[in-house]
Design an enzyme around this catalytic site. Structure first.
Site, PDB file in Angstrom:
ATOM      1  N   CYS A 165      15.581  -6.745-125.557  1.00  0.00           N
ATOM      2  CA  CYS A 165      15.818  -8.080-126.134  1.00  0.00           C
ATOM      3  C   CYS A 165      16.818  -8.079-127.288  1.00  0.00           C
ATOM      4  O   CYS A 165      17.530  -9.061-127.511  1.00  0.00           O
ATOM      5  CB  CYS A 165      14.491  -8.674-126.606  1.00  0.00           C
ATOM      6  N   HIS A 258      15.979 -12.326-132.766  1.00  0.00           N
ATOM      7  CA  HIS A 258      16.529 -11.060-133.255  1.00  0.00           C
ATOM      8  C   HIS A 258      17.959 -11.292-133.758  1.00  0.00           C
ATOM      9  O   HIS A 258      18.795 -11.849-133.030  1.00  0.00           O
ATOM     10  CB  HIS A 258      16.591 -10.029-132.125  1.00  0.00           C
TER      11      HIS A 258
HETATM   12  N1  LIG Z   1       8.252  -9.260-126.653  1.00  0.00           N
HETATM   13  C1  LIG Z   1       9.560  -9.279-126.426  1.00  0.00           C
HETATM   14  O1  LIG Z   1      10.349  -9.935-127.166  1.00  0.00           O
HETATM   15  C2  LIG Z   1      10.155  -8.521-125.272  1.00  0.00           C
HETATM   16  C3  LIG Z   1      11.504  -8.735-124.992  1.00  0.00           C
HETATM   17  C4  LIG Z   1      12.082  -8.054-123.914  1.00  0.00           C
HETATM   18  C5  LIG Z   1      11.326  -7.201-123.153  1.00  0.00           C
HETATM   19  N2  LIG Z   1      10.019  -6.988-123.456  1.00  0.00           N
HETATM   20  C6  LIG Z   1       9.264  -6.101-122.573  1.00  0.00           C
HETATM   21  O2  LIG Z   1       8.438  -6.949-121.765  1.00  0.00           O
HETATM   22  C7  LIG Z   1       7.202  -6.281-121.457  1.00  0.00           C
HETATM   23  C8  LIG Z   1       6.039  -7.151-121.963  1.00  0.00           C
HETATM   24  O3  LIG Z   1       6.161  -7.271-123.375  1.00  0.00           O
HETATM   25  P1  LIG Z   1       5.171  -8.181-124.239  1.00  0.00           P
HETATM   26  O4  LIG Z   1       5.825  -8.282-125.556  1.00  0.00           O
HETATM   27  O5  LIG Z   1       4.808  -9.395-123.477  1.00  0.00           O
HETATM   28  O6  LIG Z   1       3.880  -7.208-124.329  1.00  0.00           O
HETATM   29  P2  LIG Z   1       2.337  -7.648-124.501  1.00  0.00           P
HETATM   30  O7  LIG Z   1       2.241  -8.854-125.345  1.00  0.00           O
HETATM   31  O8  LIG Z   1       1.644  -6.410-124.944  1.00  0.00           O
HETATM   32  O9  LIG Z   1       1.873  -8.025-123.002  1.00  0.00           O
HETATM   33  C9  LIG Z   1       1.710  -7.041-121.997  1.00  0.00           C
HETATM   34  C10 LIG Z   1       1.011  -7.666-120.789  1.00  0.00           C
HETATM   35  O10 LIG Z   1       0.721  -6.647-119.809  1.00  0.00           O
HETATM   36  C11 LIG Z   1      -0.719  -6.549-119.624  1.00  0.00           C
HETATM   37  N3  LIG Z   1      -1.060  -5.132-119.425  1.00  0.00           N
HETATM   38  C12 LIG Z   1      -1.091  -4.149-120.366  1.00  0.00           C
HETATM   39  N4  LIG Z   1      -1.419  -2.973-119.785  1.00  0.00           N
HETATM   40  C13 LIG Z   1      -1.601  -3.227-118.469  1.00  0.00           C
HETATM   41  C14 LIG Z   1      -1.975  -2.414-117.362  1.00  0.00           C
HETATM   42  N5  LIG Z   1      -2.166  -1.096-117.480  1.00  0.00           N
HETATM   43  N6  LIG Z   1      -2.089  -3.007-116.148  1.00  0.00           N
HETATM   44  C15 LIG Z   1      -1.869  -4.326-115.996  1.00  0.00           C
HETATM   45  N7  LIG Z   1      -1.523  -5.146-117.013  1.00  0.00           N
HETATM   46  C16 LIG Z   1      -1.386  -4.604-118.239  1.00  0.00           C
HETATM   47  C17 LIG Z   1      -1.313  -7.145-120.869  1.00  0.00           C
HETATM   48  O11 LIG Z   1      -2.625  -7.573-120.659  1.00  0.00           O
HETATM   49  P3  LIG Z   1      -3.639  -7.818-121.904  1.00  0.00           P
HETATM   50  O12 LIG Z   1      -3.362  -9.192-122.415  1.00  0.00           O
HETATM   51  O13 LIG Z   1      -4.980  -7.678-121.298  1.00  0.00           O
HETATM   52  O14 LIG Z   1      -3.331  -6.732-122.905  1.00  0.00           O
HETATM   53  C18 LIG Z   1      -0.340  -8.303-121.093  1.00  0.00           C
HETATM   54  O15 LIG Z   1      -0.565  -9.330-120.143  1.00  0.00           O
HETATM   55  C19 LIG Z   1       7.288  -4.915-122.143  1.00  0.00           C
HETATM   56  O16 LIG Z   1       7.744  -3.973-121.198  1.00  0.00           O
HETATM   57  C20 LIG Z   1       8.320  -5.132-123.242  1.00  0.00           C
HETATM   58  O17 LIG Z   1       8.968  -3.951-123.618  1.00  0.00           O
HETATM   59  C21 LIG Z   1       9.403  -7.642-124.484  1.00  0.00           C
END
Ligand SMILES: NC(=O)c1ccc[n+]([C@@H]2O[C@H](COP(=O)([O-])OP(=O)(O)OC[C@H]3O[C@@H](n4cnc5c(N)ncnc54)[C@H](OP(=O)(O)O)[C@@H]3O)[C@@H](O)[C@H]2O)c1
Length: 369
Positions: A165, A258
């Site tokens: 991001c 960001h």
């Molecule tokens: N946040 C950002 O700005 C951003 C930007 C670009 C890319 N990303 C990428 O996008 C992805 C998601 O980021 P996020 O910020 O949304 O993270 P997050 O808030 O931690 O959400 C992760 C999601 O995946 C689920 N999950 C975790 N472990 C799992 C497993 N073993 N099996 C199935 N589901 C699982 C979580 O469920 P629970 O709710 O039960 O924990 C939640 O729904 C990551 O790879 C991150 O690097 C994030």
């Protein structure tokens, strides 16, 4: 919905046909919620499945999800049951993945091998030479890798990723500079919002009134990913763009958005007015220009001395526009500027949806035809 049924939707008339059924993997997290929000009423895609971790499976979405966004949870999602993330009975044409990298590494290939197109936010496959790292306003031609990927891996579907991001907006600005003047080298310093770490993310006591000058693995991504996206596709390979990047990443107590401070040395001399014109006049390649999520404008330049600011400017172009300000000469490099982009919209869910729209436009969404 079986894959066969889903395929009836693939070559859609973009105005009138039924929408493509899609799943959101990891729908309860920070990015998953953005998908739910942005896909409400989407003209081409209809959310038919939401998945989560073991914790959430079997609950209704409104029970399993700690909703973080300012607008109410969309009605269509509230009572949907959260499904297990493994493909099993889930047989959809398109899956948007908002999974952490480790889960993505396990699960995304399972979907792709069964014929699903996976648009992933995770870093797990970004460095694979046969996986596009895609921004439709930058490198739509990189979807040419999809055929190689399916051939190499024997998959009916495939994986397309969007970048880290932090460098989404940066890469858009670099594309405008590269195509007009060339680039020799650059230095970037990021100030990254807390939502970039997901939910619950960074503990409040670590970040309130503070700056964290380290984000694990971030600088490596910032130094490499723009070079892949700005690289040239030749014979089913990406030749990395030929310039070096030095990156420093910081977490700051900002909710969303960001900022990146860029100092850049160009390959050809350029007047500042020409640089400003190259940025503000930048157009996405034609194939990507009129898609539903296309940023309008792609880049907005501000000449206000104290902008862009995350709180004031982050929703420019519905969160899809890259905002550039403080363009000025640099005594060591040629120019410096400040670049803002929305991390969970342009840098994540919005970018991933834009990728899928491009794949539909290019006739690549079925993954099997
Ligand atoms: N946040 C950002 O700005 C951003 C930007 C670009 C890319 N990303 C990428 O996008 C992805 C998601 O980021 P996020 O910020 O949304 O993270 P997050 O808030 O931690 O959400 C992760 C999601 O995946 C689920 N999950 C975790 N472990 C799992 C497993 N073993 N099996 C199935 N589901 C699982 C979580 O469920 P629970 O709710 O039960 O924990 C939640 O729904 C990551 O790879 C991150 O690097 C994030």
């Amino acid at each position: 919905m079986s894959l066969v049924e889903a395929r009836r939707f693939h070559r859609i008339d973009m105005q009138a046909q039924p929408r493509i059924p899609v799943a959101i993997l990891g729908a309860t997290g920070a990015v998953g919620q953005r998908f739910v929000q942005l896909l409400e009423g989407h003209p081409w895609f209809e959310v038919v499945a939401l998945t989560g971790s073991e914790r959430a499976v079997g609950q209704k979405y409104y029970q399993a999800c700690h909703w973080l966004l300012a607008s109410p949870m969309p009605e269509f999602a509230r009572d949907m049951l959260v499904l297990p993330t493994e493909p099993g009975p889930l047989d959809v044409a398109l899956a948007f993945s908002a999974l952490p990298a480790e889960a993505a590494r396990q699960v995304e290939p399972l979907y792709a091998s069964r014929g699903t197109v996976v648009c992933s936010n995770a870093s797990a496959f970004r460095q694979e030479p046969d996986v596009p790292l895609l921004m439709p306003e930058v490198n739509p031609e990189h979807t040419g890798l999809v055929h190689r990927q399916r051939q190499n891996r024997g998959w009916k579907g495939y994986i397309v990723t969007n970048p880290n991001c932090t460098i989404s907006g940066l890469t858009v600005a670099l594309k405008a500079l590269l195509q007009n003047f060339g680039i020799r080298r650059l230095m970037i310093v990021s100030m990254q919002a807390v939502s970039g770490a997901g939910y619950p993310g960074v503990p409040a006591l670590d970040i309130l009134g503070n700056v964290l000058p380290y984000i694990p693995d971030e600088e490596e991504k910032m130094e490499w990913e723009p070079r892949k996206m700005l690289g040239i596709l030749q014979n089913d390979n990406i030749a990395l763009a030929n310039f070096e990047i030095s990156a420093q990443a910081n977490r700051v107590p900002v909710a969303e958005g960001h900022l990146v401070c860029l100092s850049v040395e160009l390959a050809q001399p350029a007047e500042m007015e020409a640089v400003a014109q190259a940025l503000s006049g930048y157009l996405a390649p034609e194939v990507s220009r009129e898609l539903p999520s296309a940023p309008k404008p792609v880049i907005q330049i501000t000449d206000q001395a104290d902008r862009p600011q995350p709180r004031l400017d982050i929703m420019t172009g519905k969160g899809m526009t890259t905002v550039v300000g403080r363009l000025r000469p640099d005594p060591i490099f040629d120019y410096k500027m400040v670049i803002l982009s929305h991390n969970t919209i342009r840098g994540a869910a919005g970018g991933s949806i834009y990728n899928a729209e491009l794949l539909v436009k290019q006739g690549l969404i079925s993954g099997g035809e």
